[in-house]
Structures are given as structure tokens and as C-alpha cells.
Write a protein that holds these residues in place. Sequence first.
Motif, PDB file in Angstrom:
ATOM      1  N   SER A  12       0.830  -1.210   0.000  1.00 38.46           N
ATOM      2  CA  SER A  12       0.000   0.000   0.000  1.00 38.46           C
ATOM      3  C   SER A  12       0.861   1.255   0.000  1.00 38.46           C
ATOM      4  O   SER A  12       0.570   2.219  -0.711  1.00 38.46           O
ATOM      5  CB  SER A  12      -0.919   0.030   1.221  1.00 38.46           C
ATOM      6  OG  SER A  12      -1.799  -1.054   1.212  1.00 38.46           O
ATOM      7  N   ILE A  13       1.921   1.227   0.780  1.00 39.81           N
ATOM      8  CA  ILE A  13       2.826   2.380   0.822  1.00 39.81           C
ATOM      9  C   ILE A  13       3.513   2.547  -0.530  1.00 39.81           C
ATOM     10  O   ILE A  13       3.621   3.663  -1.052  1.00 39.81           O
ATOM     11  CB  ILE A  13       3.864   2.213   1.950  1.00 39.81           C
ATOM     12  CG1 ILE A  13       3.171   2.228   3.305  1.00 39.81           C
ATOM     13  CG2 ILE A  13       4.921   3.312   1.884  1.00 39.81           C
ATOM     14  CD1 ILE A  13       4.064   1.832   4.467  1.00 39.81           C
ATOM     15  N   SER A  14       3.929   1.449  -1.128  1.00 36.66           N
ATOM     16  CA  SER A  14       4.564   1.498  -2.440  1.00 36.66           C
ATOM     17  C   SER A  14       3.598   2.033  -3.496  1.00 36.66           C
ATOM     18  O   SER A  14       3.969   2.845  -4.346  1.00 36.66           O
ATOM     19  CB  SER A  14       5.049   0.101  -2.812  1.00 36.66           C
ATOM     20  OG  SER A  14       5.774   0.124  -4.000  1.00 36.66           O
ATOM     21  N   ASN A  15       2.347   1.594  -3.433  1.00 33.39           N
ATOM     22  CA  ASN A  15       1.326   2.113  -4.352  1.00 33.39           C
ATOM     23  C   ASN A  15       1.124   3.612  -4.162  1.00 33.39           C
ATOM     24  O   ASN A  15       0.965   4.354  -5.130  1.00 33.39           O
ATOM     25  CB  ASN A  15      -0.006   1.388  -4.154  1.00 33.39           C
ATOM     26  CG  ASN A  15       0.008  -0.016  -4.699  1.00 33.39           C
ATOM     27  OD1 ASN A  15       0.789  -0.346  -5.585  1.00 33.39           O
ATOM     28  ND2 ASN A  15      -0.842  -0.863  -4.157  1.00 33.39           N
ATOM     29  N   GLU A  16       1.125   4.058  -2.931  1.00 33.60           N
ATOM     30  CA  GLU A  16       0.962   5.489  -2.636  1.00 33.60           C
ATOM     31  C   GLU A  16       2.114   6.298  -3.220  1.00 33.60           C
ATOM     32  O   GLU A  16       1.906   7.368  -3.783  1.00 33.60           O
ATOM     33  CB  GLU A  16       0.854   5.711  -1.126  1.00 33.60           C
ATOM     34  CG  GLU A  16       0.667   7.149  -0.721  1.00 33.60           C
ATOM     35  CD  GLU A  16      -0.616   7.788  -1.235  1.00 33.60           C
ATOM     36  OE1 GLU A  16      -0.611   9.025  -1.432  1.00 33.60           O
ATOM     37  OE2 GLU A  16      -1.615   7.072  -1.443  1.00 33.60           O
ATOM     38  N   LEU A  17       3.332   5.782  -3.088  1.00 34.38           N
ATOM     39  CA  LEU A  17       4.482   6.473  -3.674  1.00 34.38           C
ATOM     40  C   LEU A  17       4.345   6.558  -5.188  1.00 34.38           C
ATOM     41  O   LEU A  17       4.658   7.589  -5.795  1.00 34.38           O
ATOM     42  CB  LEU A  17       5.786   5.773  -3.295  1.00 34.38           C
ATOM     43  CG  LEU A  17       6.229   5.900  -1.847  1.00 34.38           C
ATOM     44  CD1 LEU A  17       7.459   5.038  -1.594  1.00 34.38           C
ATOM     45  CD2 LEU A  17       6.505   7.339  -1.486  1.00 34.38           C
ATOM     46  N   GLY A  18       3.887   5.481  -5.812  1.00 27.92           N
ATOM     47  CA  GLY A  18       3.673   5.483  -7.254  1.00 27.92           C
ATOM     48  C   GLY A  18       2.647   6.516  -7.677  1.00 27.92           C
ATOM     49  O   GLY A  18       2.837   7.230  -8.670  1.00 27.92           O
ATOM     50  N   TYR A  48       7.991   2.601 -16.253  1.00 26.55           N
ATOM     51  CA  TYR A  48       7.297   3.716 -15.598  1.00 26.55           C
ATOM     52  C   TYR A  48       5.951   3.249 -15.053  1.00 26.55           C
ATOM     53  O   TYR A  48       5.583   3.584 -13.927  1.00 26.55           O
ATOM     54  CB  TYR A  48       7.111   4.891 -16.567  1.00 26.55           C
ATOM     55  CG  TYR A  48       6.366   6.028 -15.915  1.00 26.55           C
ATOM     56  CD1 TYR A  48       7.015   6.886 -15.046  1.00 26.55           C
ATOM     57  CD2 TYR A  48       5.017   6.223 -16.153  1.00 26.55           C
ATOM     58  CE1 TYR A  48       6.336   7.921 -14.419  1.00 26.55           C
ATOM     59  CE2 TYR A  48       4.326   7.252 -15.534  1.00 26.55           C
ATOM     60  CZ  TYR A  48       4.990   8.093 -14.673  1.00 26.55           C
ATOM     61  OH  TYR A  48       4.302   9.103 -14.045  1.00 26.55           O
ATOM     62  N   GLN A  49       5.234   2.458 -15.841  1.00 29.79           N
ATOM     63  CA  GLN A  49       3.941   1.933 -15.401  1.00 29.79           C
ATOM     64  C   GLN A  49       4.102   1.111 -14.124  1.00 29.79           C
ATOM     65  O   GLN A  49       3.291   1.215 -13.209  1.00 29.79           O
ATOM     66  CB  GLN A  49       3.308   1.069 -16.502  1.00 29.79           C
ATOM     67  CG  GLN A  49       2.748   1.854 -17.658  1.00 29.79           C
ATOM     68  CD  GLN A  49       1.503   2.616 -17.264  1.00 29.79           C
ATOM     69  OE1 GLN A  49       0.669   2.131 -16.508  1.00 29.79           O
ATOM     70  NE2 GLN A  49       1.378   3.827 -17.762  1.00 29.79           N
ATOM     71  N   LYS A  50       5.152   0.291 -14.074  1.00 27.52           N
ATOM     72  CA  LYS A  50       5.399  -0.509 -12.876  1.00 27.52           C
ATOM     73  C   LYS A  50       5.656   0.380 -11.667  1.00 27.52           C
ATOM     74  O   LYS A  50       5.202   0.084 -10.563  1.00 27.52           O
ATOM     75  CB  LYS A  50       6.582  -1.450 -13.093  1.00 27.52           C
ATOM     76  CG  LYS A  50       6.288  -2.598 -14.024  1.00 27.52           C
ATOM     77  CD  LYS A  50       7.504  -3.470 -14.227  1.00 27.52           C
ATOM     78  CE  LYS A  50       7.221  -4.553 -15.253  1.00 27.52           C
ATOM     79  NZ  LYS A  50       8.417  -5.333 -15.560  1.00 27.52           N
ATOM     80  N   ILE A  51       6.389   1.477 -11.872  1.00 22.71           N
ATOM     81  CA  ILE A  51       6.694   2.380 -10.757  1.00 22.71           C
ATOM     82  C   ILE A  51       5.415   3.005 -10.211  1.00 22.71           C
ATOM     83  O   ILE A  51       5.219   3.050  -8.996  1.00 22.71           O
ATOM     84  CB  ILE A  51       7.706   3.458 -11.191  1.00 22.71           C
ATOM     85  CG1 ILE A  51       9.073   2.804 -11.406  1.00 22.71           C
ATOM     86  CG2 ILE A  51       7.800   4.576 -10.153  1.00 22.71           C
ATOM     87  CD1 ILE A  51      10.090   3.705 -12.048  1.00 22.71           C
ATOM     88  N   ILE A  52       4.545   3.467 -11.094  1.00 21.12           N
ATOM     89  CA  ILE A  52       3.331   4.104 -10.589  1.00 21.12           C
ATOM     90  C   ILE A  52       2.343   3.083 -10.024  1.00 21.12           C
ATOM     91  O   ILE A  52       1.412   3.450  -9.309  1.00 21.12           O
ATOM     92  CB  ILE A  52       2.655   5.031 -11.635  1.00 21.12           C
ATOM     93  CG1 ILE A  52       2.206   4.266 -12.863  1.00 21.12           C
ATOM     94  CG2 ILE A  52       3.573   6.173 -11.992  1.00 21.12           C
ATOM     95  CD1 ILE A  52       1.412   5.108 -13.843  1.00 21.12           C
ATOM     96  N   GLU A  53       2.561   1.804 -10.313  1.00 21.70           N
ATOM     97  CA  GLU A  53       1.769   0.740  -9.694  1.00 21.70           C
ATOM     98  C   GLU A  53       2.404   0.268  -8.380  1.00 21.70           C
ATOM     99  O   GLU A  53       1.887  -0.620  -7.723  1.00 21.70           O
ATOM    100  CB  GLU A  53       1.641  -0.451 -10.651  1.00 21.70           C
ATOM    101  CG  GLU A  53       0.800  -0.168 -11.875  1.00 21.70           C
ATOM    102  CD  GLU A  53       0.911  -1.257 -12.928  1.00 21.70           C
ATOM    103  OE1 GLU A  53       1.592  -2.271 -12.679  1.00 21.70           O
ATOM    104  OE2 GLU A  53       0.318  -1.088 -14.000  1.00 21.70           O
ATOM    105  N   GLY A  54       3.546   0.858  -8.036  1.00 19.38           N
ATOM    106  CA  GLY A  54       4.207   0.509  -6.786  1.00 19.38           C
ATOM    107  C   GLY A  54       5.136  -0.673  -6.884  1.00 19.38           C
ATOM    108  O   GLY A  54       5.461  -1.292  -5.880  1.00 19.38           O
ATOM    109  N   LYS A  55       5.584  -1.004  -8.090  1.00 23.17           N
ATOM    110  CA  LYS A  55       6.417  -2.190  -8.273  1.00 23.17           C
ATOM    111  C   LYS A  55       7.768  -1.856  -8.905  1.00 23.17           C
ATOM    112  O   LYS A  55       8.385  -2.703  -9.514  1.00 23.17           O
ATOM    113  CB  LYS A  55       5.684  -3.203  -9.143  1.00 23.17           C
ATOM    114  CG  LYS A  55       4.409  -3.689  -8.517  1.00 23.17           C
ATOM    115  CD  LYS A  55       3.647  -4.599  -9.442  1.00 23.17           C
ATOM    116  CE  LYS A  55       2.332  -4.971  -8.767  1.00 23.17           C
ATOM    117  NZ  LYS A  55       1.296  -5.260  -9.713  1.00 23.17           N
TER     118      LYS A  55
END
Length: 117
Positions: A12-18, A48-55
Motif C-alpha cells: 500500500s505504501i509502495s502504491n501510494e508512492l507510485g 514507468y507503469q510498474k513504478i506508478i503501480e508501486g512495483k
Amino acid sequence: MITNYYAMTDESISNELGKRVERLRLEHSKQLTQSALAKEAGISRSTYQKIIEGKGTIVNLISLLRVLDGLDNVDSLLPEKPLSPVQLLKLKGNVRKRVRPSSVYKLPRKDEEDLDW
């Protein structure tokens, strides 16, 4: 809004950062598309898509923050903790580089292991 990160999962935190990176892109003065931002950061659009998905990875996140003029936010994420004056006196220029195990829990020496008196 204050977020309770301790109540959130790591994902969830990773998704929020994304989501925040995407928001930063949308509000940036350059008006970059996802593809243009990814290209300027030296990554692919799918990365980039992976980053904004938190991955994504930290290295790619830093690349994006550099392009989006957001590196100032790194200090907010993990501020450097200053040493107290007492700690500075104790160290006298020696910066701690590792932690040694306490002497309370000592492993037996190799020559003492096989003694069965």
C-alpha cells in the motif's frame, strides 16, 4: 492529510508512492507524457507503469524524481539524523561503520567446543 503508514501494508505504501510520482508528473511545468518522461529518465514506458503501480526500483524512482525536479523530496523521505553533541565528543571523528555483537553473547572458541571433560 496525515497518513498512518504503520497501519498500511508495504504494498500500500509502495502504491501510494507510485501515485505521488504520477501526480508530480501531471503537475510538472514541462507537461510530459508518460512516454516522454520515461525516455528522459532513461527507462521504458512499461517500467514507468510498474513504478506508478508501486512495483518499481529505487534507482528508477530516483531517475524519475531527477527529471521531475523532485530530488528535494528525498530528504523528507529519509532525513539524515544528526548526531548529538555528546555523541560527537564520544566519536571524536570516528563515524560508526558497523555494529559488533555484544560481549554478553559470545560464541565458543573453536578450541573449546570439543572439550568433554
